[in-house]
Design a protein around this motif. Sequence first.
Motif, PDB file in Angstrom:
ATOM      1  N   VAL A  27     -33.699   8.715  14.265  1.00 34.63           N
ATOM      2  CA  VAL A  27     -34.843   8.041  14.473  1.00 34.63           C
ATOM      3  C   VAL A  27     -36.029   8.374  14.044  1.00 34.63           C
ATOM      4  CG1 VAL A  27     -35.981   6.665  16.171  1.00 34.63           C
ATOM      5  CG2 VAL A  27     -33.685   6.878  16.495  1.00 34.63           C
ATOM      6  N   CYS A  43     -33.767  11.979  20.148  1.00 36.75           N
ATOM      7  CA  CYS A  43     -33.867  10.732  19.295  1.00 36.75           C
ATOM      8  C   CYS A  43     -34.040  11.087  17.789  1.00 36.75           C
ATOM      9  CB  CYS A  43     -35.337  10.069  19.742  1.00 36.75           C
ATOM     10  SG  CYS A  43     -35.273   8.466  20.164  1.00 36.75           S
ATOM     11  N   GLU A  44     -34.770  12.179  17.536  1.00 36.51           N
ATOM     12  CA  GLU A  44     -34.989  12.407  16.040  1.00 36.51           C
ATOM     13  C   GLU A  44     -33.291  13.177  15.721  1.00 36.51           C
ATOM     14  OE1 GLU A  44     -38.190  15.681  16.564  1.00 36.51           O
ATOM     15  OE2 GLU A  44     -38.692  14.474  14.544  1.00 36.51           O
ATOM     16  N   ALA A  45     -32.769  13.716  16.549  1.00 33.64           N
ATOM     17  CA  ALA A  45     -31.336  14.212  16.033  1.00 33.64           C
ATOM     18  C   ALA A  45     -30.328  13.108  15.745  1.00 33.64           C
ATOM     19  CB  ALA A  45     -30.768  14.832  17.215  1.00 33.64           C
ATOM     20  N   SER A  46     -30.991  11.651  16.272  1.00 30.13           N
ATOM     21  CA  SER A  46     -30.110  10.630  16.254  1.00 30.13           C
ATOM     22  C   SER A  46     -30.531   9.739  15.057  1.00 30.13           C
ATOM     23  CB  SER A  46     -30.028   9.718  17.395  1.00 30.13           C
ATOM     24  OG  SER A  46     -29.821  10.258  18.530  1.00 30.13           O
ATOM     25  N   THR A  69     -36.517  14.502  21.018  1.00 34.17           N
ATOM     26  CA  THR A  69     -36.025  15.543  20.112  1.00 34.17           C
ATOM     27  C   THR A  69     -34.574  15.043  19.833  1.00 34.17           C
ATOM     28  OG1 THR A  69     -36.862  17.480  21.059  1.00 34.17           O
ATOM     29  CG2 THR A  69     -34.961  17.877  20.061  1.00 34.17           C
TER      30      THR A  69
END
Lengths: 246, 307
Positions: B179, B174-177, B172
């Motif tokens: 990616v 990661c997605e918010a970064s 999660t």
Amino acid sequence: MGEKILEVKNLTKYFGQLAAVKNISFEIDAEEIIGVIGPNGSGKTTLLNLITGFLRPEDGSIKFKNINIVGYKPHQIVKIGIARTFQHIRPFRTLTVEENIKVALIGIFGGSEMKLKCEIDKVLKFMELYEKRQLPVGSLPYIDQKKVEIARAIATKPCLLFLDEPFSGLSPCEIAIIRESLLALNREGITLTIIEHKLQEIMRLVKRLMVLDQGKIIADGNSIEIFKNEKVAEVFSGMGSIVAGG
Amino acid sequence: MPLVPAISENPSYLILLTVANIYAVFTVSFDILSGYTGYVNMGYTFLIAVGGYSAALLNIHCHVSPFLDIIVGGIVSAVTSMLLALPSLRLKGPYFAILSFIYPLIFEKITKIFYPIFRGEDGLAGITSLTESLVTNYYLTLFFAVTSTFLITMCSNSYIGTIFKAIREDETACEASGVNITLYKFTAFTISAFFAGAAGATYGHIFTLVSLDLVSLSLLVTLLTTWIVGGIGTLIGPAAAAYVMYMLDEQLRRIMPEMRTSIFCLVLIFLILLEPQGVFNRIFSDFKKYLRQGINKEGGHFGRKDT
């Protein structure tokens, strides 16, 4: 104040029979700092999850710079300029501070090492984490982990940054450090939307407050004036002293 | 290791080391997916078998040369993993492990149902040997093991490896970064499957036979044990452990063949409880610490000199 960058219209989200967010509409102008407050379960984090693509609304539209972003994936939303942090911080604990920032930069700019290094250094210096860049985030004190979380969000070069309870778990001194960082970010031109429970802290930061209760916006306006609203006073009746203290 | 054939002319040792080289590729390619991204692929033997069987069929029916065959085996396995990744990537943790565990079982059934093509439990025999010389085979597989480990390590040390580790930590976040985690998980699956398939094909060209041994539970247990012994997410650790564990596996096969898998299972249980970070990983880090202390004591290059 700048131009309108976010426009939310009639946003609705149900969890089973429960309406977590009910027909919410509001706008955010560029370079504003907005506070979003409300009791537990009022729909603050759900609203944030809807805007950042982690949840999909049943109805309504979310326009960022006139583009409807409903249905966009979270990473696509980050790429167009909306970043977020989490209520319970989620740094990559076994990765170093530098690697945490690198992940966000790779997501946005790809893998060019030279460019990455330059950008990483810039972000780390801004958040005063440069000296700790080689340390694993799990070994850092909580305040630094919070800083890493914010640093990772700003590494994506957002226009609009949502911060979910940035002051929770921090001492007054640490809150002051984070507050200064946030003000510096806003001076750099980043629009901030802060969800927070600590009313007196948020009152020091924002001029506009949005109050949510049971999935609805019950008030939206000047942060001082808003507490004269009867509905708001009722919701926050138990917190009157906190507000006054601020 | 490279001088082993010079000092040992015993063919059985040479074959043992040749297969150990292939096991090293198995474990390193397993580690880049399971150790780095945290997606523990319990159906990994299926990817080995897909590479092995597709290469065997090409070699037997189309007389494709072993070297081209190995590359094709890797590609077929990589493409298969891409197709399987589509449903599998939606799942996490135990759900992913269970789904992936099913693939080897389906493969086994298919080889039996389509017996005229895959020859069920008999396996596909008559594959061309990699070369006629055992020594050359040893060196070629050693080259394969070293190159694979080098390439996978390069990948893990690049920005791709950083993203893989971030995915393992928190998808999660990661997605918010920003990616695209699906793309990177897909990449990890494909890299892992390519080397697994190529290693499976090489295995076939060493033994001139592929059989259901490639999807057996005992192979999976051996790989998992080797992975844990070597140290999860360290690449070099599992590669080094592959040699020790394969030798041990072969000795057990000779001494007590019925107990082999049970003993490996016991080792696996003990390691998970006592040394989850891996024995080889512990040895490497202790050795590094020892070296660092030694340098510091002598006031060496990296030590602080008292003035």
